[in-house]
Design an enzyme around this catalytic site. Sequence first.
Site, mmCIF file in Angstrom:
data_model
loop_
_atom_site.group_PDB
_atom_site.id
_atom_site.type_symbol
_atom_site.label_atom_id
_atom_site.label_comp_id
_atom_site.label_asym_id
_atom_site.label_seq_id
_atom_site.Cartn_x
_atom_site.Cartn_y
_atom_site.Cartn_z
ATOM 1 N N ASP A 176 4.952 -0.522 -8.350
ATOM 2 C CA ASP A 176 3.559 -0.081 -8.410
ATOM 3 C C ASP A 176 3.290 1.178 -9.222
ATOM 4 O O ASP A 176 2.153 1.418 -9.593
ATOM 5 C CB ASP A 176 3.028 0.112 -6.984
ATOM 6 C CG ASP A 176 1.500 0.134 -6.931
ATOM 7 O OD1 ASP A 176 0.869 -0.428 -7.837
ATOM 8 O OD2 ASP A 176 0.944 0.704 -5.985
ATOM 9 N N HIS B 77 4.450 -4.455 0.027
ATOM 10 C CA HIS B 77 4.380 -3.150 -0.633
ATOM 11 C C HIS B 77 3.556 -2.221 0.243
ATOM 12 O O HIS B 77 2.347 -2.398 0.378
ATOM 13 C CB HIS B 77 3.758 -3.264 -2.023
ATOM 14 C CG HIS B 77 3.550 -1.926 -2.681
ATOM 15 N ND1 HIS B 77 4.588 -1.049 -2.898
ATOM 16 C CD2 HIS B 77 2.424 -1.303 -3.132
ATOM 17 C CE1 HIS B 77 4.109 0.043 -3.470
ATOM 18 N NE2 HIS B 77 2.803 -0.084 -3.615
ATOM 19 N N ASP C 64 2.287 1.373 0.807
ATOM 20 C CA ASP C 64 2.052 2.724 0.284
ATOM 21 C C ASP C 64 2.212 3.755 1.397
ATOM 22 O O ASP C 64 1.618 3.618 2.470
ATOM 23 C CB ASP C 64 0.635 2.825 -0.285
ATOM 24 C CG ASP C 64 0.468 2.023 -1.560
ATOM 25 O OD1 ASP C 64 1.258 2.237 -2.488
ATOM 26 O OD2 ASP C 64 -0.449 1.179 -1.620
ATOM 27 N N HIS D 217 3.848 7.493 -5.150
ATOM 28 C CA HIS D 217 3.067 7.292 -6.378
ATOM 29 C C HIS D 217 1.559 7.347 -6.147
ATOM 30 O O HIS D 217 0.795 7.197 -7.113
ATOM 31 C CB HIS D 217 3.467 5.975 -7.059
ATOM 32 C CG HIS D 217 3.290 4.764 -6.221
ATOM 33 N ND1 HIS D 217 4.302 4.254 -5.431
ATOM 34 C CD2 HIS D 217 2.235 3.942 -6.031
ATOM 35 C CE1 HIS D 217 3.866 3.186 -4.802
ATOM 36 N NE2 HIS D 217 2.609 2.967 -5.145
#
Length: 1009
Positions: free
Chosen positions: A173, A49, A51, A421
């Site tokens: 997430d 994951h 970001d 996000h």
Amino acid sequence: MFPCYAHILFSLICMTVQSSSPDASKCGYSSCPKGKDGMLNVHLVPHTHDDVGWLKTVDQYFYGEKNNIQRAGVQYILDSVVQELLQDPSKRFIYVEIAFFARWLNEQNDIMRHAVKGLVKSGRLEFILGGWCMNDEATTHYNAIIDQHALGFEFLRQNFGECGRPRVAWQIDPFGHSREQASLFAQMGFDGLFFGRADYEDIDQRKKTKTMEMMWNGSPKNLGSKADLFTGVLFNGYSPPPGFCFDINCNDDPIQDDDRLHDYNVDQKTTQFIRYAQLQASHYATNNIIMTMGSDFNYQNAHTWFKNMDKLIKYVNQRQVNGSKVNAFYSTPSCYLQSLNNASKTWTTKQDDFFPYAHRPHSFWTGYFTSRPTLKGFVRQTNNFLQVCKQLDGLAELKDTDNSTFHLNILREALGVAQHHDAVSGTEKQAVAYDYAERLANGVMECQKVANDALKKLYKKGSTPAPNQLFCNLLNISACHVTENSKQFTLTVYNPLARSVISWIRLPVVGTNYTIRGPKGENLLSQIIQVSADTKRIPERKGSLAKNELVFRADLPPLGFNTYFISMTGSREKQSTKTFKMKSNSDLVMKNEHVSLTFDGPTGALKQITNLDSRVTVQVKQELMYYIGVSGSSKSSALNAQPSGAYIFRPNETVPLSFHADLKKTTVIKEGALVQEVYQKFSPWATQVIRLYDGAQHAEFEWTVGPIPVSDMIGKEVISRFSTDLATNGVVYTDANGREILQRKRNHRDTWNFTNTEPVSGNYYPVNSRIYLRDETKKIQFTVLTDRSQGGGSITDGNLELMVHRRLLWDDYLGVGEALNETGMDGKGLIARGKHFIYVDTIENSAKFHRDMALKLYMAPSLSFTTSTMKQSDWTKVYHTSWSGLKAALPDNVHILTFVQWAGPSFTPRTSQPYLVRFEHIYEKDEDVELSKPVKIVLQNLFVPFDVQSVEELTLGANLQLSQLHRLQWKTNQHFPDLSRQSQPVTATDNFTVILNPMEIRTFQITWK
């Protein structure tokens, strides 16, 4: 075929290339491994994951810079993973964030690119979600959500074809999940969605009832099954099972399988894994479970992960000889989804959304609905300008020689990153927020070049070169270098909507008397208003010379522009605005022909709003107030120590504090021919202006908040509260990402028996464009529209509040590691400014206003200037002063969502450039007697510059012909009316007629003659 080199890596690449010829390609569901009947099939999904900015900027994350903040380097993750996949055809990996992958692929040589294509064709490297980022779902607008996904989809289509098309959405997430997001995913052609976060009580209930997976009805009222999406909640967020994290950043023991050594642990690890798999399976409905083997920025050394997973698979499956029923193998979310689909189960359904999200008592993630309000406003404005640029580029038919695609892509990518996000959500570190804003600002400057080139081309009647366009980016704080330093200038106002609109223009000027001529040479009425002292104190307008604002009305053509000619005159006439203060105890009434606002004589506060057309009156008191955020503690794990922060909203009282301002003393009233204004000062740092324009059906509330003082070491969260006399029975309505409206009931959740430990924040919801109250007995609606995403709710009956700004002194212990304590360029607390738009009417009449107004706010006109001294009469000889891209305005219920030059999946080389056009029906079913009906549009002879040659309908994400879309079918335990309709083909025989049903978006690739 590439030659094979001696180096082992090149040998591996060659083997991959040779085995991935078109005949051998096997991607999508056909590449999935088969589980074993009668076994618990454990799908191990290797993933990372990544970001797109959070604790570090997007660049720092990619290159692995500033590892003292977080050990993360995406380039190394992809380097390492690809090498492992090339060595072993049994291994699989998924990747999500295309903003990173596109950058990485562009840095590779041709041999590596070809090898990666082989991995994708064989299904061993699979793209999941496929957007430029994993966008937030609370604070994002649907237009930007669609655009950022289409940007990622197009990169995958161009580089990997059909094998690069994602089939599963992966929102692991984001902090709560929107029903509209599910609807959009379904319309993009996804078969399923998996996410990691849901309310702790919701998850507990779902585990008990084995309903962690369901069919989510994304638009039960309007689109029916077309918007249904199979959805699953992951068991362990998106982390690996406890004890089985094998990343270099993890502390779990590796699998040690040499029984000659003292630390041999295969039996222990195998038993531990099997028990965990059985525990997880006890909460799910089939004999297939998914285990996410990865986490944030994992796989920088992929070998450590895969070596241990190889052993895990080996030893777990060896237990089958002794009667174990657990079968583990490498898989992907799409393969897991296919297994669920093959199970032929009947699934439960869900119609509400997953907001608000709490991970434990007292920890509601509703603060980020408002965090960093200026960034949220900038993102919305930038999206507005991107749509303008794309339209102008298309209408002017700019070519590659103009570099318009290059300039557009800079803003596209910046805005795509901003939907992340931890970007528009406001949950990033301050340095990262600055980076997002800088990227957006750079993108705007690049896009201004496109707008300039396009307008210069559209201006011209002949061969005379048109003057360059200049832009002012600080008009919201009354600053503009052109209007302040020029005695004569032109203003061009472009309207991106496919209907005529009225726009009120406010320009910062130094003089007191100006002449304004319209596009036909007509004199326009104007009004001069002094720049307020509250505006002058904003540090970002330092250096501005403007003392006044010039106000006038612009009547704009659809998808077109008008040019206005403005000059300062020498005569000094008396100002057209009268100013006075409230003195007596009698009420003050401010009204035009449609709206009346009454201010209470004794207090100066707003008292009443009346719609003069429908004779509807609402008693309403409005005021700026604030909550005090709970402070932190060194005992961060204690529930009662949860502070307010970037994510969490937790006030220390259930009733907000009043400023106790005597508004009668501070209220200033300005009256004029075009606009009336009431200035209210709640405190030196919290003020607002209430405006009523001539002919407007609504009142405008412009709030200016900051610097929020913290010298008392107390964090504050400022709201605008409207207290009405409506009987609302605990219900309030909010929009979902700017589209459909959801009913919210206080202290209630549709899915489970809700225990609200936070009476205020537990009743806060994301408000992307509007929120309203209804009195069902009186049939009255009170509507507030916003200019950006904010948090809001109805905490007591008849009341509605929106949080506008927040400044806090404690981190909320959720990873950011710093307080939400924004400062301006002067080092003091940041000043935020925004607007609310208030409308009162019957329920029956209100939909037309809030649908129309929400559209006008996010697709506002764009202003540009020239300092040309050419006379208006001379200008009209060589340039257009008024121009429209449409031969006729579209109906009020139709919006052109996208209009851009674009060669997509159905493009074959022709003499002309194809375009991507999305048409949208902006009303829900039964919202309006007439405007909720299906509507017909004839594309032929619609646009001025060109006629239609061919039309191909695509999915919403524009990466597949709609006729080629075949989504997985599911059985559910509830049967709702199937409102989805097969889209009527658009053909030349009917002049390319498009029929739109309520809330429908149809996407077309169009080639013009």
